[in-house]
Design an enzyme around this catalytic site. Structure first.
Site, PDB file in Angstrom:
ATOM      1  N   GLY A  47       0.809  -1.221   0.000  1.00 58.36           N
ATOM      2  CA  GLY A  47       0.000   0.000   0.000  1.00 58.36           C
ATOM      3  C   GLY A  47       0.841   1.269   0.000  1.00 58.36           C
ATOM      4  N   HIS A  48       0.155   2.383  -0.146  1.00 63.62           N
ATOM      5  CA  HIS A  48       0.849   3.667  -0.260  1.00 63.62           C
ATOM      6  C   HIS A  48       1.407   4.117   1.084  1.00 63.62           C
ATOM      7  CE1 HIS A  48      -3.224   4.581   0.829  1.00 63.62           C
ATOM      8  NE2 HIS A  48      -3.100   5.871   0.772  1.00 63.62           N
ATOM      9  N   GLY A  49       2.638   4.595   1.017  1.00 61.32           N
ATOM     10  CA  GLY A  49       3.293   5.094   2.221  1.00 61.32           C
ATOM     11  C   GLY A  49       3.847   3.995   3.104  1.00 61.32           C
TER      12      GLY A  49
END
Lengths: 353, 353, 353
Positions: free
Chosen positions: A239-241
């Site tokens: 996922g993002h981050g």
């Protein structure tokens, strides 16, 4: 290659005829004449007696080995690693030819290093960089301003999106997507979802391997980072981050939700899922299908959903299937206690009252 | 962009020096001079005191904010949405140039609208339609008779199969496959599986977003439909004949089996699985890894496998790991009840019998 | 096509007017004039009364059918299979034109059979073979020395890696990756992971179907094999060295870990995971999300994690949500037993002591 040369290249002690020719590396059960195989796990020692291999890599310390007549032994302190190196001696490359295929679309201002191999129908965007010795298989797309290090291997149908950075010796398997948008929306008063643009950084450090059709998302701010030496299998979602530490192993179909930190040396088996905004401590191991719903201290071994210490999980899950029986025993106890209560009511209290 | 202009564009009330230049949008902890950041969650208010950002978007109603000297505040009734809009002000596009790349293969009878951007190695099949302002990244394939609406963004390596219909402003991330065959077979008397041809319709309505490497299948008859405003993350499977309602959120690695109906405003976290021929009611929420095995009434919040109400699941799953102890307590009870029974047998019945 | 001709081609007995024109195949609820539909499951017999279809395929043996006036019946001993064949009569092909597209990159020494269709931006590597009548959709890559049999259909963005062998009539959906590296590493003393090169064989036998974005890995030694007639859905992971038997069905998002053997006629529902080095016996069925952690005897029906016999799992999982109540009942029993013990202590022992 003569067995003598193989032994030297693998730093193995040869016990047998070094003049024979080695043609292939095989599994111990399939091996035939001309084949080199290996025995890394004492559990399979029984297979040695019947192998038809010309030579077997065994542990330096292995005793009482019952190899067939004429089967040479290569002794190594680490036979599994020696086997890995042996495989490397016999690789037939399938890489595109050196140079840039004429059916590619390379931006004129892209910086392409020496000794690259770039196959047909590859796109390299404006101001992107491809390091020396990197191989890009057909039909892959490197976005604008992306940076690919040296001696990387990028297989076919990979998307390395704009401004993504890959270190040196990174391997990306077919169909992986690095730098797609994170899944981020702001719910509006009318119930619709406003897209949070996802345009920040994705950094993949040196010696990382990324499996086929795996997806690694780009965040709105900050960065998504895969640290050096981490290996990611197929169909994994990052996922993002998210920040993945060094030397982490993520098996197939694992999913890591946004903003989670996975520290160094973590190992996750297939289909593990991790919630968002968590910290998974150094060296944590998660068995297949574990669902990690809160942060985990370093060194834990988790299993189940929600993930609990493997020891506890094993004991509890053994009992799970006996729940109907336990329920019945509780009902019987209730019945018997009711009977006892009734009987006791009929009893004479002791006379010292 | 001057902070004054940013404030106006975001409809924020400016509290500070509007003349300063904003260069970037960052997270509150990483932000430095020239950066605009945001504070949408009161939980993180403590980070405000130490931010080095030039300006912070905060809630209109926020009081007692302890911003550093010289850090401007942009006050908004909805700071998270204002942040989303702010990100949009600073996007650097990576889209292919306007027009149709000369290394593409566009059928002569395809209908291509004005202002499109079509990258290299894109294929658009016979009688397909691409709406005005739509962007197609390199190496994507739009099948024959497919219809793509206006202002869509189709990233690389996407397959939009024949006769699939996408609405306006649809975003499809890299590697997604829309309109592949559903998984349908008729078992024959000899144990083999006869393929049921899957040639019916797939319709993706306006403002839908589809994640990287997600697959949406085509049915044999009827249609597969994703209604307006729904957002689908990476590596999601939508089976054939599924109907997904409006404004649904499906996180990564979710799988929806064939012919299931997911009503409006449903939210599924990562790795949720839903069986076939079910109905998931409006507004249902499913926690990560939930397995939905039967139809669900509107508004439920499910967890576990099989999915049960989250409240029940949480209480039960806390006890799961104590099963060995509960079993032991049952055994002890059985022991004690046996002892009591024995002792009671020795008791004098009361004399009024 | 006239209904009479449809009936003949499907080997159905016609009960109605054979002169009417059939234009489409539809679901029974959506069907209108000109449509042929089917009724394979007696459960839906009630829908027959209100269908607007021109004709319905029904079971040879069906009695008391209440079809509307003018709706013809096609009687078949196996209506579901007849429906599958009927769909096949009305397929509009979306395949690339016969021949080799001029925008492809076919190695001069590749062996391309007669009657192939190869779309634009397809790559066929050196010494690869493509059998007669095979269709390759745009942007797919066939690696060096790969062998594709006759009458295969390979959709877009597929990677058939070097030396992979596909049999005849194999269907590979968009984005699938066949022959990527298995996930194999030898841990080194310093904690890093040495890659075990994965260069052995992948064999996909006749009549196999492989879903979109599915990944099938290549082993270091030995082979990965998918036996004849097996059907694999989307986003499935097949690990390196896995052997899948004949006529197996693997639904979406299933993952099979390395070196596992799945015997003939196994059926796994969505999101099932299987550990490595296991054997799943002939005809085993696993419900959705099952985690198979040890070898399974032929014919078992497993559910849950760890997978246990479905019968046991259903009984146990019903009780799971009542765990808080069971715990309370145990506590109450403990309380009551303590009270009984106390009371009994006050009791007069019987005088015959």
């Amino acid at each position: 290659m003569k067995l003598q040369e193989v032994a030297e290249r693998l730093h193995c002690r040869l016990d047998g005829d070094g003049a024979r020719e080695i043609l292939r590396i095989s599994g111990i059960e399939q091996a035939g004449p001309g084949d080199l195989t290996f025995l890394a796990n004492a559990k399979y020692a029984g297979l040695l007696a019947t192998t038809r291999a010309s030579a077997v890599i065994v542990a330096e310390s292995a005793r009482d080995l019952d190899a067939p007549d004429g089967c040479a032994l290569l002794r190594s302190p680490d036979p599994y690693s020696a086997f890995a190196h042996a495989l490397g001696l016999f690789i037939q490359t399938s890489a595109p030819a050196k140079g840039i295929d004429r059916f590619s679309a390379i931006a004129p201002d892209a910086a392409i290093g020496p000794d690259v191999s770039i196959g047909p129908f590859v796109v390299v965007g404006t101001k992107a960089t491809v390091g020396a010795g990197t191989v890009i298989y057909p039909n892959t797309v490197i976005g604008p301003h992306a940076t690919i290090g040296e001696r990387c291997t990028i297989y076919s149908h990979v998307s390395v999106r704009e401004r993504v950075v890959l270190g040196h010796r990174v391997i990306v398997h077919d169909g992986a997507v690095i730098g797609g948008d994170g899944f981020g929306f702001a719910k509006q008063a009318d119930g619709t979802h406003l897209k949070i643009p996802q345009h920040a950084d994705v950094i993949v450090e040196d010696d990382v391997e990324i499996g086929a059709n795996t997806t690694i998302d780009r965040p709105a701010v900050g960065e998504t980072r895969i640290a050096a030496g981490t290996k990611i299998d197929n169909l994994v979602q990052i996922g993002h981050g998210v920040s993945i530490g060094r030397r982490v192993l993520l098996a197939s179909q694992v999913g890591i939700s946004g903003s989670t930190v996975v520290e160094d040396d973590v190992v996750m088996a297939g289909q593990v899922g991790v919630g968002g905004h968590l910290r998974v401590g150094k060296g944590v191991v998660a068995a297949g299908k574990t669902g990690i719903t809160k942060s985990v201290e370093p060194g834990e071994f988790l299993t189940g959903y929600p993930g609990i210490p493997n020891r506890e999980w094993r004991k509890a899950s053994v009992i799970f299937k006996h729940l109907p029986e336990l329920k019945k025993r509780i009902e019987e106890l209730e019945q018997r206690v009711a009977e006892l209560t009734e009987k006791l009511a009929e009893c004479q209290p002791s006379t010292d009252r």
